[in-house]
Design a protein around this motif. Structure first.
Motif, mmCIF file in Angstrom:
data_model
loop_
_atom_site.group_PDB
_atom_site.id
_atom_site.type_symbol
_atom_site.label_atom_id
_atom_site.label_comp_id
_atom_site.label_asym_id
_atom_site.label_seq_id
_atom_site.Cartn_x
_atom_site.Cartn_y
_atom_site.Cartn_z
ATOM 1 N N GLU A 137 0.828 -1.207 0.000
ATOM 2 C CA GLU A 137 0.000 0.000 0.000
ATOM 3 C C GLU A 137 0.867 1.263 0.000
ATOM 4 O O GLU A 137 0.543 2.250 -0.654
ATOM 5 C CB GLU A 137 -0.942 0.011 1.199
ATOM 6 C CG GLU A 137 -2.068 -1.006 1.098
ATOM 7 C CD GLU A 137 -2.885 -1.120 2.368
ATOM 8 O OE1 GLU A 137 -4.077 -1.450 2.244
ATOM 9 O OE2 GLU A 137 -2.355 -0.867 3.467
ATOM 10 N N LEU A 138 1.980 1.217 0.723
ATOM 11 C CA LEU A 138 2.894 2.363 0.734
ATOM 12 C C LEU A 138 3.510 2.586 -0.638
ATOM 13 O O LEU A 138 3.663 3.731 -1.080
ATOM 14 C CB LEU A 138 3.985 2.164 1.785
ATOM 15 C CG LEU A 138 3.528 2.264 3.243
ATOM 16 C CD1 LEU A 138 4.667 1.911 4.183
ATOM 17 C CD2 LEU A 138 3.020 3.665 3.534
ATOM 18 N N LYS A 139 3.877 1.492 -1.328
ATOM 19 C CA LYS A 139 4.447 1.611 -2.676
ATOM 20 C C LYS A 139 3.427 2.222 -3.627
ATOM 21 O O LYS A 139 3.758 3.095 -4.438
ATOM 22 C CB LYS A 139 4.893 0.240 -3.196
ATOM 23 C CG LYS A 139 6.140 -0.295 -2.529
ATOM 24 C CD LYS A 139 6.498 -1.663 -3.101
ATOM 25 C CE LYS A 139 7.647 -2.285 -2.343
ATOM 26 N NZ LYS A 139 7.954 -3.640 -2.827
ATOM 27 N N ARG B 40 0.903 4.147 -2.813
ATOM 28 C CA ARG B 40 0.695 5.542 -2.420
ATOM 29 C C ARG B 40 1.809 6.422 -2.973
ATOM 30 O O ARG B 40 1.558 7.530 -3.471
ATOM 31 C CB ARG B 40 0.638 5.658 -0.899
ATOM 32 C CG ARG B 40 0.341 7.068 -0.423
ATOM 33 C CD ARG B 40 0.435 7.211 1.070
ATOM 34 N NE ARG B 40 -0.533 6.380 1.762
ATOM 35 C CZ ARG B 40 -0.589 6.257 3.082
ATOM 36 N NH1 ARG B 40 0.278 6.897 3.850
ATOM 37 N NH2 ARG B 40 -1.497 5.501 3.648
ATOM 38 N N ASN B 41 3.068 5.933 -2.888
ATOM 39 C CA ASN B 41 4.199 6.705 -3.397
ATOM 40 C C ASN B 41 4.107 6.883 -4.913
ATOM 41 O O ASN B 41 4.384 7.966 -5.435
ATOM 42 C CB ASN B 41 5.522 6.043 -3.021
ATOM 43 C CG ASN B 41 5.836 6.187 -1.537
ATOM 44 O OD1 ASN B 41 5.319 7.078 -0.880
ATOM 45 N ND2 ASN B 41 6.662 5.302 -1.022
#
Length: 94
Positions: free
Chosen positions: A59-61, A63-64
């Motif tokens: 999810e962080l990837k 989002r980035n």
């Protein structure tokens, strides 16, 4: 049994007068007093629950990537507006 198809009911005001139409209220309709904006906002206020959410690595990837795509689109838009502005000003001066 016959049902009324009209939503208004005619009632005479006094003997000898013509009937006037009055709206008929359905039993499931209730009239509530009008709420002010402050009442509306206080009714729907968020309440803290103490819960937290930690995004996963995937999810962080995502989002980035999304943030970089939005930033790139903003930069392209700014460059486009700047270029068009310079060309229009330059064309008017020359």
């Amino acid at each position: 049994m016959t049902e009324k198809s009209s939503k208004t009911e005619k009632k005479p005001d006094a003997p000898g007068q013509a009937a006037q139409e009055t709206p008929q209220q359905r039993p499931d309709q209730t009239t509530a007093p009008a709420a002010s904006a402050a009442d509306f906002l206080s009714m729907h206020a968020a309440h803290a629950t103490g819960e937290t959410y930690t995004p996963t690595g995937e999810e962080l990837k995502q989002r980035n990537k999304r943030s970089l795509a939005i930033a790139g689109a903003i930069v392209v838009f700014i460059v486009l507006v700047f270029t068009i502005t310079v060309l229009r000003i330059g064309g008017a001066a020359g």
